[in-house]
Design a protein around this motif. Structure first.
Motif, PDB file in Angstrom:
ATOM      1  N   PHE A 264      49.176  -1.304 -18.411  1.00 36.84           N
ATOM      2  CA  PHE A 264      50.489  -1.892 -18.160  1.00 36.84           C
ATOM      3  C   PHE A 264      50.379  -3.381 -18.446  1.00 36.84           C
ATOM      4  O   PHE A 264      49.897  -4.151 -17.600  1.00 36.84           O
ATOM      5  CB  PHE A 264      50.930  -1.636 -16.727  1.00 36.84           C
ATOM      6  CG  PHE A 264      50.981  -0.172 -16.361  1.00 36.84           C
ATOM      7  CD1 PHE A 264      52.097   0.587 -16.668  1.00 36.84           C
ATOM      8  CD2 PHE A 264      49.894   0.439 -15.747  1.00 36.84           C
ATOM      9  CE1 PHE A 264      52.139   1.939 -16.351  1.00 36.84           C
ATOM     10  CE2 PHE A 264      49.934   1.787 -15.423  1.00 36.84           C
ATOM     11  CZ  PHE A 264      51.056   2.547 -15.726  1.00 36.84           C
ATOM     12  N   GLY A 265      50.784  -3.793 -19.633  1.00 38.18           N
ATOM     13  CA  GLY A 265      50.634  -5.188 -20.019  1.00 38.18           C
ATOM     14  C   GLY A 265      49.173  -5.571 -20.076  1.00 38.18           C
ATOM     15  O   GLY A 265      48.360  -4.914 -20.725  1.00 38.18           O
ATOM     16  N   ASP A 266      48.805  -6.627 -19.355  1.00 36.11           N
ATOM     17  CA  ASP A 266      47.424  -7.092 -19.343  1.00 36.11           C
ATOM     18  C   ASP A 266      46.631  -6.528 -18.179  1.00 36.11           C
ATOM     19  O   ASP A 266      45.519  -6.991 -17.893  1.00 36.11           O
ATOM     20  CB  ASP A 266      47.388  -8.625 -19.289  1.00 36.11           C
ATOM     21  CG  ASP A 266      47.776  -9.250 -20.621  1.00 36.11           C
ATOM     22  OD1 ASP A 266      47.705  -8.554 -21.647  1.00 36.11           O
ATOM     23  OD2 ASP A 266      48.166 -10.439 -20.630  1.00 36.11           O
ATOM     24  N   SER A 267      47.195  -5.531 -17.494  1.00 35.20           N
ATOM     25  CA  SER A 267      46.474  -4.829 -16.432  1.00 35.20           C
ATOM     26  C   SER A 267      46.184  -3.406 -16.880  1.00 35.20           C
ATOM     27  O   SER A 267      46.956  -2.815 -17.637  1.00 35.20           O
ATOM     28  CB  SER A 267      47.283  -4.794 -15.131  1.00 35.20           C
ATOM     29  OG  SER A 267      47.306  -6.056 -14.517  1.00 35.20           O
ATOM     30  N   MET A 268      45.094  -2.866 -16.406  1.00 38.62           N
ATOM     31  CA  MET A 268      44.714  -1.510 -16.795  1.00 38.62           C
ATOM     32  C   MET A 268      43.973  -0.842 -15.640  1.00 38.62           C
ATOM     33  O   MET A 268      43.148  -1.472 -14.968  1.00 38.62           O
ATOM     34  CB  MET A 268      43.807  -1.561 -18.027  1.00 38.62           C
ATOM     35  CG  MET A 268      43.333  -0.208 -18.534  1.00 38.62           C
ATOM     36  SD  MET A 268      42.156  -0.376 -19.917  1.00 38.62           S
ATOM     37  CE  MET A 268      43.217  -1.009 -21.223  1.00 38.62           C
ATOM     38  N   LEU A 269      44.286   0.418 -15.415  1.00 38.14           N
ATOM     39  CA  LEU A 269      43.524   1.245 -14.490  1.00 38.14           C
ATOM     40  C   LEU A 269      42.809   2.300 -15.309  1.00 38.14           C
ATOM     41  O   LEU A 269      43.428   2.977 -16.139  1.00 38.14           O
ATOM     42  CB  LEU A 269      44.440   1.895 -13.449  1.00 38.14           C
ATOM     43  CG  LEU A 269      45.110   0.915 -12.472  1.00 38.14           C
ATOM     44  CD1 LEU A 269      46.136   1.648 -11.610  1.00 38.14           C
ATOM     45  CD2 LEU A 269      44.076   0.242 -11.582  1.00 38.14           C
ATOM     46  N   VAL A 270      41.500   2.425 -15.097  1.00 32.21           N
ATOM     47  CA  VAL A 270      40.688   3.385 -15.835  1.00 32.21           C
ATOM     48  C   VAL A 270      40.086   4.362 -14.838  1.00 32.21           C
ATOM     49  O   VAL A 270      39.331   3.978 -13.946  1.00 32.21           O
ATOM     50  CB  VAL A 270      39.563   2.693 -16.628  1.00 32.21           C
ATOM     51  CG1 VAL A 270      38.729   3.726 -17.379  1.00 32.21           C
ATOM     52  CG2 VAL A 270      40.141   1.670 -17.596  1.00 32.21           C
ATOM     53  N   ASN A 271      40.447   5.631 -14.983  1.00 28.82           N
ATOM     54  CA  ASN A 271      39.957   6.708 -14.128  1.00 28.82           C
ATOM     55  C   ASN A 271      38.853   7.439 -14.888  1.00 28.82           C
ATOM     56  O   ASN A 271      39.109   8.122 -15.872  1.00 28.82           O
ATOM     57  CB  ASN A 271      41.121   7.647 -13.808  1.00 28.82           C
ATOM     58  CG  ASN A 271      40.808   8.702 -12.756  1.00 28.82           C
ATOM     59  OD1 ASN A 271      41.642   9.556 -12.492  1.00 28.82           O
ATOM     60  ND2 ASN A 271      39.643   8.680 -12.149  1.00 28.82           N
ATOM     61  N   THR A 272      37.611   7.239 -14.454  1.00 19.19           N
ATOM     62  CA  THR A 272      36.502   7.874 -15.157  1.00 19.19           C
ATOM     63  C   THR A 272      36.459   9.370 -14.860  1.00 19.19           C
ATOM     64  O   THR A 272      37.023   9.844 -13.872  1.00 19.19           O
ATOM     65  CB  THR A 272      35.159   7.247 -14.749  1.00 19.19           C
ATOM     66  OG1 THR A 272      34.960   7.436 -13.338  1.00 19.19           O
ATOM     67  CG2 THR A 272      35.147   5.767 -15.059  1.00 19.19           C
TER      68      THR A 272
ATOM     69  N   ALA B 299      41.007  13.247  -9.726  1.00 21.52           N
ATOM     70  CA  ALA B 299      41.467  12.630  -8.482  1.00 21.52           C
ATOM     71  C   ALA B 299      40.309  12.245  -7.572  1.00 21.52           C
ATOM     72  O   ALA B 299      40.454  11.365  -6.716  1.00 21.52           O
ATOM     73  CB  ALA B 299      42.415  13.557  -7.743  1.00 21.52           C
ATOM     74  N   LYS B 300      39.159  12.882  -7.768  1.00 20.70           N
ATOM     75  CA  LYS B 300      38.003  12.576  -6.925  1.00 20.70           C
ATOM     76  C   LYS B 300      37.025  11.640  -7.627  1.00 20.70           C
ATOM     77  O   LYS B 300      35.901  11.446  -7.170  1.00 20.70           O
ATOM     78  CB  LYS B 300      37.292  13.871  -6.532  1.00 20.70           C
ATOM     79  CG  LYS B 300      38.126  14.767  -5.614  1.00 20.70           C
ATOM     80  CD  LYS B 300      37.343  15.991  -5.179  1.00 20.70           C
ATOM     81  CE  LYS B 300      38.172  16.846  -4.228  1.00 20.70           C
ATOM     82  NZ  LYS B 300      37.417  18.054  -3.789  1.00 20.70           N
ATOM     83  N   SER B 301      37.460  11.065  -8.739  1.00 22.65           N
ATOM     84  CA  SER B 301      36.593  10.199  -9.532  1.00 22.65           C
ATOM     85  C   SER B 301      37.005   8.734  -9.391  1.00 22.65           C
ATOM     86  O   SER B 301      38.148   8.428  -9.053  1.00 22.65           O
ATOM     87  CB  SER B 301      36.648  10.624 -11.006  1.00 22.65           C
ATOM     88  OG  SER B 301      36.193  11.969 -11.150  1.00 22.65           O
ATOM     89  N   PRO B 302      36.083   7.811  -9.677  1.00 30.45           N
ATOM     90  CA  PRO B 302      36.360   6.387  -9.486  1.00 30.45           C
ATOM     91  C   PRO B 302      37.438   5.840 -10.419  1.00 30.45           C
ATOM     92  O   PRO B 302      37.647   6.352 -11.519  1.00 30.45           O
ATOM     93  CB  PRO B 302      35.006   5.719  -9.784  1.00 30.45           C
ATOM     94  CG  PRO B 302      33.993   6.795  -9.604  1.00 30.45           C
ATOM     95  CD  PRO B 302      34.670   8.061 -10.038  1.00 30.45           C
ATOM     96  N   VAL B 303      38.075   4.786  -9.968  1.00 31.52           N
ATOM     97  CA  VAL B 303      39.082   4.068 -10.751  1.00 31.52           C
ATOM     98  C   VAL B 303      38.741   2.590 -10.711  1.00 31.52           C
ATOM     99  O   VAL B 303      38.458   2.034  -9.644  1.00 31.52           O
ATOM    100  CB  VAL B 303      40.501   4.282 -10.184  1.00 31.52           C
ATOM    101  CG1 VAL B 303      41.513   3.399 -10.912  1.00 31.52           C
ATOM    102  CG2 VAL B 303      40.907   5.746 -10.292  1.00 31.52           C
ATOM    103  N   GLN B 304      38.757   1.954 -11.873  1.00 24.27           N
ATOM    104  CA  GLN B 304      38.570   0.508 -11.911  1.00 24.27           C
ATOM    105  C   GLN B 304      39.848  -0.165 -12.397  1.00 24.27           C
ATOM    106  O   GLN B 304      40.509   0.332 -13.301  1.00 24.27           O
ATOM    107  CB  GLN B 304      37.380   0.111 -12.792  1.00 24.27           C
ATOM    108  CG  GLN B 304      37.381   0.666 -14.188  1.00 24.27           C
ATOM    109  CD  GLN B 304      36.139   0.284 -14.966  1.00 24.27           C
ATOM    110  OE1 GLN B 304      35.679  -0.850 -14.877  1.00 24.27           O
ATOM    111  NE2 GLN B 304      35.597   1.214 -15.731  1.00 24.27           N
ATOM    112  N   HIS B 305      40.169  -1.256 -11.759  1.00 22.67           N
ATOM    113  CA  HIS B 305      41.338  -2.059 -12.118  1.00 22.67           C
ATOM    114  C   HIS B 305      40.850  -3.234 -12.940  1.00 22.67           C
ATOM    115  O   HIS B 305      40.043  -4.042 -12.476  1.00 22.67           O
ATOM    116  CB  HIS B 305      42.052  -2.534 -10.853  1.00 22.67           C
ATOM    117  CG  HIS B 305      43.257  -3.383 -11.117  1.00 22.67           C
ATOM    118  ND1 HIS B 305      43.911  -4.082 -10.115  1.00 22.67           N
ATOM    119  CD2 HIS B 305      43.946  -3.659 -12.257  1.00 22.67           C
ATOM    120  CE1 HIS B 305      44.931  -4.741 -10.634  1.00 22.67           C
ATOM    121  NE2 HIS B 305      44.965  -4.501 -11.938  1.00 22.67           N
ATOM    122  N   LEU B 306      41.327  -3.329 -14.179  1.00 24.98           N
ATOM    123  CA  LEU B 306      40.937  -4.408 -15.076  1.00 24.98           C
ATOM    124  C   LEU B 306      42.124  -5.317 -15.349  1.00 24.98           C
ATOM    125  O   LEU B 306      43.255  -4.851 -15.451  1.00 24.98           O
ATOM    126  CB  LEU B 306      40.421  -3.848 -16.409  1.00 24.98           C
ATOM    127  CG  LEU B 306      39.285  -2.835 -16.360  1.00 24.98           C
ATOM    128  CD1 LEU B 306      38.957  -2.345 -17.762  1.00 24.98           C
ATOM    129  CD2 LEU B 306      38.055  -3.437 -15.702  1.00 24.98           C
TER     130      LEU B 306
END
Length: 245
Positions: free
Chosen positions: A194-202, A210-217
């Protein structure tokens, strides 16, 4: 600038410029330039000098660490990491969705939680009306890659969930600025930009997304993580097929 670290290391070893030059088989003026002009020697001479002085070459010539600037910038891109996707506060999802003014890119197989819990269909409508370019990649329900993931995660309904999300979004397919495609690639990460933000769900074998990590970049000049995942999205986008309205 002078290289005081080199000068100090030589003094600690009681080595003069002439003595060090002899041991390295170079001209004394070469050593002089290393010190007074902060010249950086070629790798073999750097390594041998560091060995003689008992120092790490990056201590003597810290400019060799310039590559770590991109590493530092990349680490700065990491805003937060959550151990599972449900632990990402809905306020975070809503905030980064709302801040997007130019681009929204989503790569998933199903991503049902977007339409079921985060009102993503209306987000698409509203953002498209604001002129935001929106691209969504959904897994093809009959793709062998989706079937394999369903088996691996123990989620037999995944193909149906891919189709269900597409049905939710079907009314937005023909909106200006909206482009929805399906893909048949192996999904290594779900990507929400979303624009210059990103959520990555490995994704990991045997674990639900849903049980996996998410990083906010958050994109930072000189950082490489945000662009790394965006390039992955673009690579999948090239393989996609337009969803039919």
């Amino acid at each position: 600038m002078t290289n005081e670290r080199l000068r100090g290391a030589m003094a600690a070893k009681n080595l003069t410029k002439h003595a060090l030059a002899e041991r390295l088989d170079v001209n004394t003026k070469t050593i002089e330039r290393w010190i007074t002009q902060d010249r950086c020697p070629h790798p073999p001479l750097r390594l041998e000098t560091a060995r003689i002085l008992g120092c790490d070459e990056t201590y003597l010539w810290p400019e060799l660490l310039a590559g770590t600037r991109s590493t530092t910038a990349s680490l700065s891109e990491i805003v937060q990491i959550w151990p599972t996707r449900p632990e990402v506060p809905q306020e975070v999802w809503r905030a980064i969705m709302q801040q997007a003014t130019e681009h929204i890119d989503v790569l998933v197989y199903a991503g049902g939680f977007l339409v079921e819990s985060l009102d993503f269909v209306n987000v698409v409508r509203a953002k498209a009306a604001e002129g935001v370019q929106i691209r969504v990649l959904l897994g093809e329900s009959d793709a062998p890659e989706v079937a394999a993931r369903a088996r691996e995660e123990g989620l037999p309904s995944l193909p149906q969930r891919c189709q269900s999300t597409l049905e939710y979004l079907r009314d937005t397919i023909n909106l200006p600025m909206v482009n929805i495609q399906t893909h048949r690639t192996t999904l290594y990460n779900s990507i929400y930009r979303f624009g210059d933000s990103m959520l990555v769900n490995t994704h990991s074998y045997g674990a639900y997304a849903a049980k996996s990590p998410v990083q906010h970049l958050q994109k930072v000049p000189g950082g490489r993580l945000f662009d790394y995942y965006l390039e992955s999205f673009e690579a999948v986008w090239k393989t996609g097929r337009p969803a039919l309205s």
